[in-house]
Scaffold this active site. Structure first.
Site, PDB file in Angstrom:
ATOM      1  CG  HIS A 241     -10.024 -64.642  39.042  1.00  0.00           C
ATOM      2  ND1 HIS A 241      -9.844 -65.898  38.516  1.00  0.00           N
ATOM      3  CD2 HIS A 241     -10.784 -64.817  40.159  1.00  0.00           C
ATOM      4  CE1 HIS A 241     -10.469 -66.795  39.259  1.00  0.00           C
ATOM      5  NE2 HIS A 241     -11.039 -66.159  40.266  1.00  0.00           N
TER       6      HIS A 241
ATOM      7  CG  HIS B 154     -13.299 -62.072  46.588  1.00  0.00           C
ATOM      8  ND1 HIS B 154     -12.537 -62.709  45.631  1.00  0.00           N
ATOM      9  CD2 HIS B 154     -12.838 -62.525  47.792  1.00  0.00           C
ATOM     10  CE1 HIS B 154     -11.654 -63.494  46.227  1.00  0.00           C
ATOM     11  NE2 HIS B 154     -11.815 -63.407  47.526  1.00  0.00           N
TER      12      HIS B 154
END
Length: 442
Positions: free
Chosen positions: A174, A334
């Protein structure tokens, strides 16, 4: 005068009885005074008191200020200065940062935090703040989805500037232009800093490019946001007669395990990480693998077709990676409860961590540190997951101690910066064509 009339007259002459006093409701507690604007310390040298004060100010702003008033306390110039100061330090670090604790030091490993500022502040208190005796490795995904990604990342960058050899910040998937444009961080910066938002956002993008990709703790624990990566693709040095000038190899989503080999740490060290979005095609695939890959219970190494980027790898690849590099643990992040809800082959993330592979040479662990995630959710049926962090202690630093914790409740009222009802929360079905695979944000 009749008796009823006399009684009425007497009653009219008597004063009415005083009503019983109503119980007084407690006056609302006065709002804490607005803190003064944060100033960069003279000489640019941060102190622990300055970072503590910043933390308290960020907490106050999250509870008392509308987002677009944040610059009145946290000026844009201050934000840019802090981000640049951290970027200078991060830029000097290699792709794999070495964390070599002394016998009197412990290492705290933290997974995804996704803009959940108050949970991060709790985690720091609960684990014990960074110090000369307590090192921290943060495994990426500081922003997006949560309402305070900017504040969360600034706090961690401040700790990095204060204690560059005790705090290590790795990149998550991100920390990219594409994800932040879809999952809220870009809009968050623009809402909070309005006309100065584009400049502030560009500083953050540049900082993302400087974040290292992995860490090696005590020589025996490998941490990275997604995990394993393929070997460097070798492009033939001589073009065939039929090859067009300028032709470059492009990885195909149809590639299978027969065209891949497990990458080496030396290849990871040499990979080019200064990309706004880790490439999903071309020859520089290692950053995308490190940030986007997922484990599987099926042996082998194959393209991650669900995500469209990165790899899937099985227990045999974990064993090969541990054995080849003389390691005992892989810690990756993740995947939160939303992602694991769609993967019935692997354990859920209710406790904030799972052991996905247990092989001869060690373990593969997934760590997620954002409790009650995601902050904004379309359905009322929430995951109510715990977050977790890991403590690695001497003498071997290879025996993880897991610490689960619940979300700080109630969270301050906040609005999302992305359309959480439309955006897929598990990062699947990416618009790869929209990814910017350029090499610089400047």
């Amino acid at each position: 005068m009749s008796e009823p009339a006399a009684a009425a007259a007497a009653a009219a002459d008597d004063p009415l009885p005083s009503p019983s006093p109503l119980p007084s409701s407690p006056s609302p507690a006065p709002a804490p005074p607005r803190p003064p604007p944060v100033e960069w310390p003279e000489g640019g040298v941060l102190t622990r008191d300055w970072v503590t004060g910043l933390s308290e100010t960020l907490d106050w702003c999250s509870r008392n200020l509308p987002p677009d008033q944040l610059p009145s306390v946290l000026p844009a110039d201050l934000v840019r200065t802090l981000v640049v100061a951290a970027s200078v330090i991060l830029h000097r670090e290699p792709n794999i940062v070495r964390v070599d604790p002394r016998p009197d030091q412990a290492v705290v490993v933290v997974g995804d935090v996704h803009g959940q500022l108050h949970d991060v502040m709790f985690l720091l208190r609960d684990a014990g703040f960074p110090s000369d005796h307590r090192l921290f490795v943060f495994n990426g995904d500081y922003v997006d989805r949560g309402a305070w990604g900017l504040e969360t990342l600034l706090l961690l960058l401040a700790w990095k500037v204060l204690l560059p050899n005790s705090v290590f910040l790795l990149r998550g998937n991100h920390e990219s232009k594409y994800c932040t444009s879809v999952y809220g961080f870009e809009k968050e910066v623009m809402v909070k800093y309005k006309g100065q938002g584009p400049q502030v956002y560009r500083k953050f993008l540049r900082c993302f490019e400087d974040l290292p990709l992995a860490s090696m703790i005590a020589g025996c624990v490998y941490t990275a946001h997604g995990g394993i990566f393929r070997g460097t693709i070798v492009v033939p040095s001589k073009r065939s007669k039929r090859a067009k000038k300028g032709h470059k190899y492009k990885a195909s989503s149809t590639d299978d395990s027969t065209t891949m080999k497990l990458g080496s740490l030396d290849e990871l060290l040499k990979a080019r990480r200064t990309v706004l979005d880790p490439p999903w095609e071309g020859s520089n695939l290692i950053p995308g693998d490190v940030l986007w890959s997922d484990p599987s219970l099926e042996n082998g190494l194959s393209p991650n077709k669900e995500r469209g980027i990165g790899l899937l790898w099985g227990p045999d690849i974990t064993q090969q990676f541990l054995y080849t590099n003389n390691l005992k643990l892989i810690i990756r992040s993740h995947e939160g409860p939303d992602a694991r809800d769609k993967r019935h082959d692997l354990l859920g993330m209710d406790s904030g961590y799972t052991t996905d592979h247990h092989v001869a040479n060690g373990k593969l662990i997934t760590l997620f540190s954002a409790p009650d995630y995601p902050q904004f959710q379309a359905s009322e049926d929430r995951y109510n997951n715990c977050g977790a962090y890991i403590v690695l202690s001497p003498p071997d630093f290879a025996t993880p101690a897991f610490h689960s914790f619940q979300a700080v409740k109630p969270r301050p009222a906040a609005n999302p910066f992305y359309d959480f009802e439309e955006v897929i929360d598990s990062d699947e079905e990416l618009n790869l064509g929209a990814m910017d695979t350029g090499t610089s944000s400047s």
